[in-house]
Scaffold this active site. Structure first.
Site, PDB file in Angstrom:
ATOM      1  N   ARG A 182     -97.105  -1.772  45.752  1.00  0.00           N
ATOM      2  CA  ARG A 182     -96.593  -2.987  46.400  1.00  0.00           C
ATOM      3  C   ARG A 182     -96.146  -3.966  45.318  1.00  0.00           C
ATOM      4  O   ARG A 182     -96.810  -4.102  44.290  1.00  0.00           O
ATOM      5  CB  ARG A 182     -97.696  -3.624  47.252  1.00  0.00           C
ATOM      6  CG  ARG A 182     -97.343  -4.982  47.870  1.00  0.00           C
ATOM      7  CD  ARG A 182     -98.558  -5.566  48.602  1.00  0.00           C
ATOM      8  NE  ARG A 182     -98.249  -6.813  49.290  1.00  0.00           N
ATOM      9  CZ  ARG A 182     -98.450  -8.028  48.768  1.00  0.00           C
ATOM     10  NH1 ARG A 182     -98.949  -8.143  47.542  1.00  0.00           N
ATOM     11  NH2 ARG A 182     -98.154  -9.115  49.464  1.00  0.00           N
ATOM     12  N   HIS A 213    -107.246 -16.146  50.962  1.00  0.00           N
ATOM     13  CA  HIS A 213    -106.411 -14.971  51.222  1.00  0.00           C
ATOM     14  C   HIS A 213    -106.722 -13.911  50.178  1.00  0.00           C
ATOM     15  O   HIS A 213    -107.393 -14.180  49.177  1.00  0.00           O
ATOM     16  CB  HIS A 213    -104.923 -15.342  51.228  1.00  0.00           C
ATOM     17  CG  HIS A 213    -104.460 -16.095  50.014  1.00  0.00           C
ATOM     18  ND1 HIS A 213    -104.757 -17.427  49.796  1.00  0.00           N
ATOM     19  CD2 HIS A 213    -103.714 -15.713  48.940  1.00  0.00           C
ATOM     20  CE1 HIS A 213    -104.226 -17.826  48.657  1.00  0.00           C
ATOM     21  NE2 HIS A 213    -103.587 -16.795  48.107  1.00  0.00           N
ATOM     22  N   HIS A 239    -109.431 -15.526  47.555  1.00  0.00           N
ATOM     23  CA  HIS A 239    -109.357 -16.728  46.730  1.00  0.00           C
ATOM     24  C   HIS A 239    -108.483 -17.758  47.436  1.00  0.00           C
ATOM     25  O   HIS A 239    -107.816 -17.454  48.419  1.00  0.00           O
ATOM     26  CB  HIS A 239    -108.739 -16.393  45.361  1.00  0.00           C
ATOM     27  CG  HIS A 239    -107.307 -15.961  45.456  1.00  0.00           C
ATOM     28  ND1 HIS A 239    -106.928 -14.721  45.941  1.00  0.00           N
ATOM     29  CD2 HIS A 239    -106.148 -16.615  45.156  1.00  0.00           C
ATOM     30  CE1 HIS A 239    -105.613 -14.622  45.932  1.00  0.00           C
ATOM     31  NE2 HIS A 239    -105.120 -15.769  45.467  1.00  0.00           N
ATOM     32  N   ASP A 292    -105.465 -20.762  46.228  1.00  0.00           N
ATOM     33  CA  ASP A 292    -104.596 -21.053  45.090  1.00  0.00           C
ATOM     34  C   ASP A 292    -104.883 -22.452  44.555  1.00  0.00           C
ATOM     35  O   ASP A 292    -105.138 -23.381  45.332  1.00  0.00           O
ATOM     36  CB  ASP A 292    -103.123 -20.933  45.495  1.00  0.00           C
ATOM     37  CG  ASP A 292    -102.711 -19.484  45.729  1.00  0.00           C
ATOM     38  OD1 ASP A 292    -103.520 -18.584  45.446  1.00  0.00           O
ATOM     39  OD2 ASP A 292    -101.577 -19.259  46.194  1.00  0.00           O
TER      40      ASP A 292
END
Length: 333
Positions: free
Chosen positions: A279, A269, A213, A215
């Site tokens: 994570r 990204h 996607h 941002d």
């Protein structure tokens, strides 16, 4: 003992079953991409005389044009605050899934803050194997009084807000555009903090932690832990971002690409899932009010003039209809 992880396999069972029925190749998602260091910029140079400061600003603009991503050190956000932020969010994510989903926590998050998976997913490649608390900055102080988490979130958000405004003004200045646009339009009431957790994923070759996607803001400021998994597109191929605990990662969002008339790049990204290790990351989204009009700060605009509200609505409509975001191509003249 109740589980803390969301029930991904149970809730999205149909998507996993469909993938097997259709005999779709399930090994297409690979961690095996080249690991690169992002451009590193030492922001202490902004205070080391005019020549050094000018060079630093040029490097910020150059990285935003060529990469859409860069990392900064000596950024003004103390290591103590970053470490406290990480510890506090680990504590809240360790609560049971039932407590997180029903907001039965020591801290009262705003309604709708807790998110997990992808309700709109129509295929496994659209499913996010992650959970998050997505909180408007102005709601942090209303989260059930002064708790260790809310105090830490507020400290983190305050210092990162200053950094975002500084970087945005530098990027505008490098385009020859000095104004109070960001100071006037990107306020605590319009920006967001997002705490992310990516649980260990037994289906790591079939799903992403977060699908690819761009941002939808002006800038995103991210702190990620040492696990890694963030990948971005560079020169037409996916690369993996090497974790750096001392640095904050900055990436250009769609609004800055439109405002700069494609000078600065909002780059695709994603986060790959990890079989064994969870994570954590913390993201700050530098957004304007919904009524803010976005238009090119130079002549011969690539994009039509639009409000942030129109942009967000179009993104939501596309995700609902197509399962993914289209974004800026919808607004090309």
């Amino acid at each position: 003992m109740e589980e803390s992880d969301p029930p991904f396999e149970e809730v999205y069972k149909n998507l996993f079953d469909n993938q097997e029925k259709l005999n779709i190749n399930t090994t297409e998602i690979s961690n095996d991409v080249e690991e690169w260091d992002l451009p590193m910029i030492d922001l202490s140079r902004l205070n080391q005389g005019e020549r050094e400061s000018d060079d630093c600003k040029r490097e910020i603009a150059e990285a935003s044009q060529k990469w859409g991503f860069f990392q900064v050190i000596n950024h003004g956000v103390s290591y103590d605050i970053i470490e406290k932020m990480r510890c506090e969010q680990i504590k809240v994510f360790k609560k049971t899934f039932y407590d997180k989903a029903n907001n039965r926590l020591d801290v009262k998050f705003p309604a709708g803050s807790y998110r997990w998976g992808t309700p709109s997913a129509t295929s496994l490649k659209q499913l996010a194997w992650s959970e998050a608390f997505h909180v408007p900055l102005t709601d942090i102080s209303n989260m059930g009084g002064l708790t260790s988490l809310s105090i830490t979130m507020d400290q983190f958000a305050t210092t990162v807000s200053d950094l975002a405004e500084t970087l945005a003004e530098i990027l505008a200045e490098q385009l020859g555009h000095k104004s109070d646009f960001f100071k006037d339009n990107c306020l605590p009431s319009t920006c967001y903090l997002r705490m992310n957790r990516y649980p260990p994923c037994p289906k790591f070759s079939q799903v992403f932690g977060l699908m690819q996607h761009t941002d939808s803001d002006f800038l995103t400021i991210l702190h990620q832990d040492q696990v890694g998994g963030l990948q971005l597109v560079k020169d037409g191929k996916w690369i993996s971002v090497k974790p750096n605990n001392d640095a904050l990662i900055i990436n250009i969002g769609d609004l800055f690409q439109a405002w700069s008339n494609d000078v600065y790049k909002s780059v695709e990204h994603r986060v790959v899932a990890n079989k064994h290790t969870e994570r954590f990351s913390t993201a700050y989204f530098f957004c304007p009010s919904y009524d803010t009009m976005i238009q090119s700060c130079v002549e011969n605009s690539v994009y039509k003039r639009f409000s942030f509200r129109e942009f967000r609505q179009q993104v939501q409509d596309d995700v609902k209809k197509l399962g993914y975001k289209v974004g800026l191509p919808r607004f090309i003249l």
